[in-house]
Write a protein that holds these residues in place. Structure first.
Motif, PDB file in Angstrom:
ATOM      1  N   LYS A 187       0.856  -1.174   0.000  1.00 41.05           N
ATOM      2  CA  LYS A 187       0.000   0.000   0.000  1.00 41.05           C
ATOM      3  C   LYS A 187       0.896   1.228   0.000  1.00 41.05           C
ATOM      4  O   LYS A 187       1.562   1.542   0.979  1.00 41.05           O
ATOM      5  CB  LYS A 187      -0.895   0.004   1.235  1.00 41.05           C
ATOM      6  CG  LYS A 187      -1.807   1.227   1.317  1.00 41.05           C
ATOM      7  CD  LYS A 187      -2.640   1.200   2.592  1.00 41.05           C
ATOM      8  CE  LYS A 187      -3.467   2.468   2.703  1.00 41.05           C
ATOM      9  NZ  LYS A 187      -4.289   2.482   3.948  1.00 41.05           N
ATOM     10  N   ASP A 233       1.195  -1.028  -6.526  1.00 33.51           N
ATOM     11  CA  ASP A 233       0.279  -0.413  -5.554  1.00 33.51           C
ATOM     12  C   ASP A 233      -0.876  -1.383  -5.279  1.00 33.51           C
ATOM     13  O   ASP A 233      -1.615  -1.753  -6.193  1.00 33.51           O
ATOM     14  CB  ASP A 233      -0.245   0.901  -6.124  1.00 33.51           C
ATOM     15  CG  ASP A 233      -1.203   1.619  -5.185  1.00 33.51           C
ATOM     16  OD1 ASP A 233      -1.101   1.394  -3.962  1.00 33.51           O
ATOM     17  OD2 ASP A 233      -2.053   2.389  -5.681  1.00 33.51           O
ATOM     18  N   LEU A 258      -3.603  -0.789  -3.788  1.00 34.61           N
ATOM     19  CA  LEU A 258      -4.927  -0.167  -3.802  1.00 34.61           C
ATOM     20  C   LEU A 258      -5.440   0.152  -5.208  1.00 34.61           C
ATOM     21  O   LEU A 258      -6.615   0.466  -5.362  1.00 34.61           O
ATOM     22  CB  LEU A 258      -4.892   1.129  -2.980  1.00 34.61           C
ATOM     23  CG  LEU A 258      -4.664   0.972  -1.467  1.00 34.61           C
ATOM     24  CD1 LEU A 258      -4.832   2.315  -0.777  1.00 34.61           C
ATOM     25  CD2 LEU A 258      -5.628  -0.055  -0.873  1.00 34.61           C
ATOM     26  N   ARG A 259      -4.583   0.096  -6.197  1.00 34.58           N
ATOM     27  CA  ARG A 259      -5.043   0.368  -7.561  1.00 34.58           C
ATOM     28  C   ARG A 259      -4.470  -0.665  -8.497  1.00 34.58           C
ATOM     29  O   ARG A 259      -3.268  -0.739  -8.741  1.00 34.58           O
ATOM     30  CB  ARG A 259      -4.609   1.776  -8.002  1.00 34.58           C
ATOM     31  CG  ARG A 259      -4.935   2.130  -9.454  1.00 34.58           C
ATOM     32  CD  ARG A 259      -6.416   1.971  -9.770  1.00 34.58           C
ATOM     33  NE  ARG A 259      -7.253   2.848  -8.935  1.00 34.58           N
ATOM     34  CZ  ARG A 259      -8.542   2.690  -8.778  1.00 34.58           C
ATOM     35  NH1 ARG A 259      -9.156   1.673  -9.374  1.00 34.58           N
ATOM     36  NH2 ARG A 259      -9.238   3.507  -8.006  1.00 34.58           N
ATOM     37  N   ARG A 260      -5.343  -1.518  -9.020  1.00 33.92           N
ATOM     38  CA  ARG A 260      -4.927  -2.655  -9.847  1.00 33.92           C
ATOM     39  C   ARG A 260      -4.099  -2.180 -11.039  1.00 33.92           C
ATOM     40  O   ARG A 260      -4.508  -1.298 -11.783  1.00 33.92           O
ATOM     41  CB  ARG A 260      -6.156  -3.400 -10.338  1.00 33.92           C
ATOM     42  CG  ARG A 260      -5.863  -4.650 -11.163  1.00 33.92           C
ATOM     43  CD  ARG A 260      -7.120  -5.496 -11.316  1.00 33.92           C
ATOM     44  NE  ARG A 260      -8.169  -4.779 -12.040  1.00 33.92           N
ATOM     45  CZ  ARG A 260      -8.376  -4.890 -13.348  1.00 33.92           C
ATOM     46  NH1 ARG A 260      -7.597  -5.673 -14.073  1.00 33.92           N
ATOM     47  NH2 ARG A 260      -9.372  -4.243 -13.917  1.00 33.92           N
ATOM     48  N   LEU A 269      -1.305  -0.530 -11.177  1.00 29.01           N
ATOM     49  CA  LEU A 269      -0.435   0.625 -11.011  1.00 29.01           C
ATOM     50  C   LEU A 269       0.893   0.206 -10.383  1.00 29.01           C
ATOM     51  O   LEU A 269       0.917  -0.441  -9.337  1.00 29.01           O
ATOM     52  CB  LEU A 269      -1.108   1.679 -10.127  1.00 29.01           C
ATOM     53  CG  LEU A 269      -0.287   2.958  -9.857  1.00 29.01           C
ATOM     54  CD1 LEU A 269       0.042   3.691 -11.153  1.00 29.01           C
ATOM     55  CD2 LEU A 269      -1.026   3.873  -8.881  1.00 29.01           C
ATOM     56  N   LEU A 289       1.472   1.535 -15.873  1.00 29.13           N
ATOM     57  CA  LEU A 289       0.299   0.676 -15.674  1.00 29.13           C
ATOM     58  C   LEU A 289       0.567  -0.660 -16.356  1.00 29.13           C
ATOM     59  O   LEU A 289       0.886  -0.708 -17.548  1.00 29.13           O
ATOM     60  CB  LEU A 289      -0.941   1.330 -16.277  1.00 29.13           C
ATOM     61  CG  LEU A 289      -2.257   0.577 -16.089  1.00 29.13           C
ATOM     62  CD1 LEU A 289      -2.665   0.567 -14.613  1.00 29.13           C
ATOM     63  CD2 LEU A 289      -3.368   1.188 -16.940  1.00 29.13           C
ATOM     64  N   ARG A 334      -3.022   7.203  -9.497  1.00 28.09           N
ATOM     65  CA  ARG A 334      -4.140   6.285  -9.290  1.00 28.09           C
ATOM     66  C   ARG A 334      -5.334   6.669 -10.151  1.00 28.09           C
ATOM     67  O   ARG A 334      -6.026   5.792 -10.699  1.00 28.09           O
ATOM     68  CB  ARG A 334      -4.526   6.295  -7.816  1.00 28.09           C
ATOM     69  CG  ARG A 334      -3.566   5.494  -6.919  1.00 28.09           C
ATOM     70  CD  ARG A 334      -3.882   5.678  -5.458  1.00 28.09           C
ATOM     71  NE  ARG A 334      -3.066   4.768  -4.621  1.00 28.09           N
ATOM     72  CZ  ARG A 334      -2.891   4.920  -3.323  1.00 28.09           C
ATOM     73  NH1 ARG A 334      -3.462   5.963  -2.687  1.00 28.09           N
ATOM     74  NH2 ARG A 334      -2.147   4.054  -2.638  1.00 28.09           N
ATOM     75  N   ALA A 335      -5.589   7.974 -10.275  1.00 27.55           N
ATOM     76  CA  ALA A 335      -6.710   8.422 -11.110  1.00 27.55           C
ATOM     77  C   ALA A 335      -6.483   8.051 -12.572  1.00 27.55           C
ATOM     78  O   ALA A 335      -7.398   7.582 -13.261  1.00 27.55           O
ATOM     79  CB  ALA A 335      -6.885   9.927 -10.955  1.00 27.55           C
ATOM     80  N   ALA A 357      -4.586   5.645 -13.682  1.00 28.27           N
ATOM     81  CA  ALA A 357      -4.668   4.186 -13.787  1.00 28.27           C
ATOM     82  C   ALA A 357      -6.118   3.732 -13.863  1.00 28.27           C
ATOM     83  O   ALA A 357      -6.461   2.824 -14.632  1.00 28.27           O
ATOM     84  CB  ALA A 357      -3.967   3.550 -12.591  1.00 28.27           C
ATOM     85  N   LYS A 358      -6.971   4.354 -13.072  1.00 27.65           N
ATOM     86  CA  LYS A 358      -8.392   3.991 -13.064  1.00 27.65           C
ATOM     87  C   LYS A 358      -9.028   4.239 -14.430  1.00 27.65           C
ATOM     88  O   LYS A 358      -9.765   3.382 -14.959  1.00 27.65           O
ATOM     89  CB  LYS A 358      -9.121   4.797 -11.993  1.00 27.65           C
ATOM     90  CG  LYS A 358     -10.612   4.488 -11.893  1.00 27.65           C
ATOM     91  CD  LYS A 358     -11.273   5.319 -10.797  1.00 27.65           C
ATOM     92  CE  LYS A 358     -12.770   5.014 -10.711  1.00 27.65           C
ATOM     93  NZ  LYS A 358     -13.425   5.824  -9.651  1.00 27.65           N
TER      94      LYS A 358
END
Length: 403
Positions: free
Chosen positions: A4, A24, A26-28, A30, A44, A69-70, A72-73
């Motif tokens: 994390k 990371d 928390l973000r797949r 990343l 990514l 993270r944004a 990556a999403k």
């Protein structure tokens, strides 16, 4: 290695004897890459079909964890829809930015078609590109346009904002024709500046003050201002007058098409006062050439421009400030001459020919009459009217009989 990530942990990750990735949790997909020199970058990791791909998102120094993270999403949403974000990124690289298309617009459209294309380039360089330089043409929205135009208007420069809006509307219309964009984001936006037609016409007393003030100027600057009033021609056309354009024996000034606003050659009759001014300048120029020839054996060149010392805009502005006229602009001379000519009975069509206005309509296309005789009659009459005003006589010298 998966963990994390936090802002602090990203900053503390050390360099190793070889590059490594931290995923990371928390973000797949990343991942943070730590290079040998300790520099860090985001990427990514994703699967599209049967292939594993990697997409670089940006340097950790400039792209925060939250922003990574944004991104990556957003890109993983594309993957879930069966779209490869790496291919999307490559396509976007091939799309023109506003700066790219502005260059095309100037070179392929403005420069070949517009005589004052440098002014268009200046507006793009100064008002548009500092904000939109790296934006894609296809990404410009109506909101972007409003924010840009409103920012210019708030300087405050509402009329400049109007001009930029008009320029952008034309630019995006060309972009539509070239299949760069599908719609014009300028359409539907408001003009921020309320423009009013200027109707300033100098009074007889103001004309006398103007003419007298010219006596304190250099001969060339005084002649330039007085010729603008006598001929009713535009500022740049008068101040950039070249000797080759003049026939002082026959009393004609032929403005070439490349120098006229409407791109059409224009013959201006020279009234007796205008001829006196120009012949005096010619005599001074010839005397200067002769004096130079007497000082040495070289062959001095004859001057190219009639008003060489009165060509700069700053010099014109400084001279205009000495007239002492309220709310005065140089273009008021052209309007004054035109108004007093029509007021003395000159038909509006003849005045329009003197002003070299482009006239729309089929009749204008087929009408090839030169109107030379009518223009000379009108400008000679205007010179007599002006002389009467300057001498404080009755200024009712009709140039054409009223019907």
């Amino acid at each position: 290695m998966s963990k994390k990530l936090t802002h602090g942990s990203v900053a503390q990750l050390p360099a190793a004897d070889k590059p490594y990735y931290v995923t990371d949790s928390l973000r797949r997909g990343l991942q943070l890459r730590v290079a040998l020199d300790g520099s860090k970058s985001w990427s990514l990791r994703y699967r599209i079909g049967r292939r594993m791909r990697r997409l670089t998102l940006g340097d950790a120094d400039t792209l925060s964890l939250a922003d990574a993270r944004a991104r990556a999403k957003v890109n993983m949403k594309l993957v879930s829809d069966g779209i490869d974000p790496a291919e999307v990124k490559q396509e976007r690289r091939s799309l023109p930015t506003v700066e790219d298309f502005a260059t095309v617009y100037i070179e392929k459209h403005a420069q070949p078609k517009l005589r004052r294309w440098k002014g268009v380039k200046s507006r793009l360089d100064n008002d548009v590109l500092p904000t939109w330089r790296h934006k894609l043409m296809k990404d410009i929205t109506r909101r972007d346009v409003r924010e840009l135009i409103d920012g210019i208007a708030a300087r405050p420069a509402p009329i400049s904002a109007n001009r930029v809006r008009s320029l952008l509307h034309k630019l995006f219309n060309v972009a539509i024709q070239l299949d760069v964009v599908e719609a014009n984001p300028v359409s539907g936006t408001a003009r921020p500046g309320v423009e009013q037609r200027r109707d300033r016409v100098l009074t007889s007393d103001e004309l006398r003050r103007f003419w007298t003030a010219c006596d304190a100027m250099s001969p060339e600057m005084a002649a330039a201002w007085r010729l603008r009033l006598l001929t009713a021609q535009r500022a740049n056309e008068v101040h950039n007058l070249a000797w080759r354009e003049l026939d002082l024996d026959a009393g004609w000034w032929t403005l070439p098409a490349e120098r006229s606003k409407n791109g059409l050659s224009h013959r201006v009759p020279l009234s007796p006062p205008a001829m006196i001014l120009l012949k005096a300048l010619r005599a001074d120029a010839d005397a200067l050439v002769a004096a130079r020839a007497a000082r040495d054996d070289t062959r001095p060149k004859a001057p190219v421009y009639v008003l060489a010392q009165a060509r700069g805009a700053k010099q014109r502005a400084a001279a205009a400030a000495t007239f002492g006229l309220t709310d005065f602009k140089g273009h008021d001379l052209r309007r004054t001459a035109a108004s007093l000519m029509t007021g003395s009975g000159t038909p509006q069509l003849v005045v329009s020919k003197i002003l070299n206005h482009a006239e729309p309509g089929v009749t204008f296309v087929y009408d090839r009459h030169s109107y030379d005789a009518e223009k000379r009659l009108a400008l000679d009459g205007w010179a007599r009217t002006l002389t009467a005003i300057l001498e404080q006589q009755e200024a009712n010298v009709l140039t054409f009989a009223r019907s």
